[in-house]
Design an enzyme around this catalytic site. Sequence first.
Site, mmCIF file in Angstrom:
data_model
loop_
_atom_site.group_PDB
_atom_site.id
_atom_site.type_symbol
_atom_site.label_atom_id
_atom_site.label_comp_id
_atom_site.label_asym_id
_atom_site.label_seq_id
_atom_site.Cartn_x
_atom_site.Cartn_y
_atom_site.Cartn_z
ATOM 1 N N HIS A 167 0.850 -1.200 0.000
ATOM 2 C CA HIS A 167 0.000 0.000 0.000
ATOM 3 C C HIS A 167 0.880 1.242 0.000
ATOM 4 O O HIS A 167 1.275 1.748 1.051
ATOM 5 C CB HIS A 167 -0.920 -0.012 1.233
ATOM 6 C CG HIS A 167 -1.953 1.080 1.209
ATOM 7 N ND1 HIS A 167 -3.304 0.840 1.370
ATOM 8 C CD2 HIS A 167 -1.841 2.415 1.025
ATOM 9 C CE1 HIS A 167 -3.964 1.979 1.295
ATOM 10 N NE2 HIS A 167 -3.090 2.959 1.095
ATOM 11 N N HIS A 207 1.347 4.921 -2.464
ATOM 12 C CA HIS A 207 0.828 5.693 -3.598
ATOM 13 C C HIS A 207 1.978 6.242 -4.430
ATOM 14 O O HIS A 207 3.003 6.671 -3.904
ATOM 15 C CB HIS A 207 -0.060 6.837 -3.106
ATOM 16 C CG HIS A 207 -1.312 6.352 -2.440
ATOM 17 N ND1 HIS A 207 -2.527 6.296 -3.074
ATOM 18 C CD2 HIS A 207 -1.523 5.878 -1.186
ATOM 19 C CE1 HIS A 207 -3.435 5.806 -2.236
ATOM 20 N NE2 HIS A 207 -2.844 5.548 -1.080
ATOM 21 N N ARG A 253 3.174 16.569 -15.200
ATOM 22 C CA ARG A 253 2.479 17.146 -16.360
ATOM 23 C C ARG A 253 2.816 16.487 -17.688
ATOM 24 O O ARG A 253 2.113 16.698 -18.664
ATOM 25 C CB ARG A 253 2.817 18.637 -16.456
ATOM 26 C CG ARG A 253 2.390 19.375 -15.208
ATOM 27 C CD ARG A 253 2.569 20.854 -15.323
ATOM 28 N NE ARG A 253 2.319 21.488 -14.043
ATOM 29 C CZ ARG A 253 2.575 22.756 -13.781
ATOM 30 N NH1 ARG A 253 3.070 23.531 -14.725
ATOM 31 N NH2 ARG A 253 2.326 23.252 -12.583
ATOM 32 N N ASP A 283 -6.410 3.230 -8.926
ATOM 33 C CA ASP A 283 -7.509 3.564 -8.006
ATOM 34 C C ASP A 283 -8.388 4.709 -8.506
ATOM 35 O O ASP A 283 -7.933 5.630 -9.195
ATOM 36 C CB ASP A 283 -7.000 3.829 -6.576
ATOM 37 C CG ASP A 283 -6.431 5.222 -6.357
ATOM 38 O OD1 ASP A 283 -5.880 5.795 -7.315
ATOM 39 O OD2 ASP A 283 -6.541 5.727 -5.229
ATOM 40 N N HIS A 289 -9.620 1.397 -0.346
ATOM 41 C CA HIS A 289 -9.420 1.990 0.976
ATOM 42 C C HIS A 289 -10.785 1.945 1.667
ATOM 43 O O HIS A 289 -11.806 2.243 1.034
ATOM 44 C CB HIS A 289 -9.047 3.468 0.875
ATOM 45 C CG HIS A 289 -7.657 3.764 0.410
ATOM 46 N ND1 HIS A 289 -7.187 3.427 -0.807
ATOM 47 C CD2 HIS A 289 -6.638 4.426 1.031
ATOM 48 C CE1 HIS A 289 -5.930 3.855 -0.931
ATOM 49 N NE2 HIS A 289 -5.575 4.466 0.176
ATOM 50 N N GLU A 341 -10.731 4.184 6.922
ATOM 51 C CA GLU A 341 -9.598 5.040 7.295
ATOM 52 C C GLU A 341 -10.120 6.262 8.050
ATOM 53 O O GLU A 341 -9.598 6.613 9.105
ATOM 54 C CB GLU A 341 -8.844 5.467 6.023
ATOM 55 C CG GLU A 341 -7.645 6.380 6.278
ATOM 56 C CD GLU A 341 -6.997 6.893 4.981
ATOM 57 O OE1 GLU A 341 -7.645 6.861 3.913
ATOM 58 O OE2 GLU A 341 -5.827 7.331 5.046
ATOM 59 N N ASP A 390 2.104 4.003 2.685
ATOM 60 C CA ASP A 390 1.089 4.924 2.145
ATOM 61 C C ASP A 390 1.695 6.059 1.295
ATOM 62 O O ASP A 390 1.719 5.943 0.079
ATOM 63 C CB ASP A 390 0.219 5.477 3.284
ATOM 64 C CG ASP A 390 -1.209 5.768 2.857
ATOM 65 O OD1 ASP A 390 -1.596 5.356 1.764
ATOM 66 O OD2 ASP A 390 -1.946 6.413 3.634
HETATM 67 N N1 LIG Z 1 -4.127 7.884 2.905
HETATM 68 C C1 LIG Z 1 -4.861 8.005 1.771
HETATM 69 N N2 LIG Z 1 -6.182 7.779 1.792
HETATM 70 C C2 LIG Z 1 -6.921 7.928 0.692
HETATM 71 N N3 LIG Z 1 -6.415 8.325 -0.498
HETATM 72 C C3 LIG Z 1 -5.099 8.581 -0.551
HETATM 73 C C4 LIG Z 1 -4.278 8.424 0.560
HETATM 74 N N4 LIG Z 1 -3.023 8.748 0.212
HETATM 75 C C5 LIG Z 1 -3.044 9.079 -1.062
HETATM 76 N N5 LIG Z 1 -4.283 8.972 -1.540
HETATM 77 C C6 LIG Z 1 -4.637 9.277 -2.925
HETATM 78 O O1 LIG Z 1 -5.330 10.473 -2.966
HETATM 79 C C7 LIG Z 1 -6.086 10.486 -4.149
HETATM 80 C C8 LIG Z 1 -7.103 11.579 -3.940
HETATM 81 C C9 LIG Z 1 -7.423 12.315 -5.185
HETATM 82 C C10 LIG Z 1 -8.701 13.036 -5.061
HETATM 83 O O2 LIG Z 1 -9.348 12.940 -4.052
HETATM 84 C C11 LIG Z 1 -9.184 13.899 -6.160
HETATM 85 C C12 LIG Z 1 -10.363 14.577 -5.967
HETATM 86 C C13 LIG Z 1 -10.814 15.417 -6.987
HETATM 87 C C14 LIG Z 1 -10.096 15.569 -8.166
HETATM 88 C C15 LIG Z 1 -8.917 14.875 -8.323
HETATM 89 C C16 LIG Z 1 -8.121 15.048 -9.563
HETATM 90 O O3 LIG Z 1 -7.056 14.430 -9.702
HETATM 91 O O4 LIG Z 1 -8.523 15.848 -10.412
HETATM 92 C C17 LIG Z 1 -8.453 14.012 -7.324
HETATM 93 C C18 LIG Z 1 -6.630 9.094 -4.206
HETATM 94 O O5 LIG Z 1 -6.978 8.658 -5.450
HETATM 95 C C19 LIG Z 1 -5.507 8.261 -3.598
HETATM 96 O O6 LIG Z 1 -4.760 7.605 -4.563
HETATM 97 ZN ZN LIG Z 2 -3.577 4.920 0.787
#
Ligand SMILES: Nc1ncnc2c1ncn2[C@@H]1O[C@H](CCC(=O)c2cccc(C(=O)O)c2)[C@@H](O)[C@H]1O
Ligand SMILES: [Zn+2]
Length: 355
Positions: free
Chosen positions: A29, A31, A84, A151, A212, A215, A293
């Site tokens: 796990h 990212h 990018r 994910d 997930h 959490e 994480d």
């Molecule tokens: N502990 C964690 N617990 C949960 N997730 C975690 C954790 N750590 C990392 N992540 C990551 O954070 C991303 C969040 C991305 C997200 O919310 C979002 C919302 C709106 C627009 C966009 C975009 O890209 O336009 C993105 C998740 O997909 C996940 O891979």
């Molecule tokens: Zn995570």
Amino acid sequence: MTDSSALATGTADRDLRTFIAGLPKAELHVHHVGSASPRIVSELAARHRDSKVPSDPEALADFFTFTDFAHFIDVYLSVVDLIRTPEDVRLLTYEVARDLARQQVRYAELTITPFSSTRRGIDESAFMAAIEDARKAAEAEFGTVLRWCFDIPGEAGLESAEETARLATDDRIRPEGLVSFGLGGPEIGVPRPQFKPYFDRAIAAGLHSVPHAGETTGPETVWDALNELRAERIGHGTSSARDPELLAHLAEHRIPLEVCPTSNIATRAVRTLDEHPIKEFTRAGVLVTINSDDPPMFGTDLNNEYAVAARLLDLDERGVADLAKNAVEASFLDAGGKSRIAAEIDTYTSAWLAS
Ligand SMILES: Nc1ncnc2c1ncn2[C@@H]1O[C@H](CCC(=O)c2cccc(C(=O)O)c2)[C@@H](O)[C@H]1O
Ligand SMILES: [Zn+2]
């Protein structure tokens, strides 16, 4: 405690940390973007100077101090904005593999959010080529095997679920290293059952289900992940400790938890390490795996997470080696790959204990 026993404890802790540093491990796990080290972030920030992410390591440590989970996601997305071009994707992936290899990680399932890149204009084929190119180079040069979990960023809605499912199931696009399908981002206000059709498609295409859950919300979210998304492992699952029936279910069906102790403190999902429920999990017979994480964002790495777990569970070298073997067992490696790493762990541990 006398001075000499304090000294002995300090020595034992250093020895255990040295043991952990050399122990062959699997990381289940972690990212992709969340693994960008200060060095990688600086390099990307230098490439894209309009970003609000600081490139100076000290300022970065400050930037990576979170007031709550929503703040964490906000900061996370500003690092996402640094990626990018396909070359940024390749650099990030290759350097993350190098950092894993340095910690003796032999196998890692890296969680990637392709929607975040494709919606920012990176061409999907170029994106897949970049991660696959880095995966092959990392395996050849560092000996670390990488696999992908794609994910859904749940908060981005069903449009992101559709796009992630398409990228994960279309044979012309999906990368060879893809093994699983996940769901991340905030849980509050993002009910898991709405993602069932997308998980059904991914599972039908041969992918494993690893959302997930639990959490930042209660055990009912973990039940939803199990019943609706057919989860085979649970990301975090921290709140499962509040439901004895759920713990018994996880133990009986050998559904592993991907535990990330320092993350839970950094995002304020758990108040203090001493309140972390990891001990309740092991006491209930749940298969616990230790993971990092988003390590640089939380000022940790996988080796440190094993040291934290060893302290919380009061483990010696053999106990730590058993935890490492849990991760191998819970991985999506084939049987041959699992027994190779498990044997390496045994050989390393026996040699250490005999020395
Ligand atoms: N502990 C964690 N617990 C949960 N997730 C975690 C954790 N750590 C990392 N992540 C990551 O954070 C991303 C969040 C991305 C997200 O919310 C979002 C919302 C709106 C627009 C966009 C975009 O890209 O336009 C993105 C998740 O997909 C996940 O891979
Ligand atoms: Zn995570």
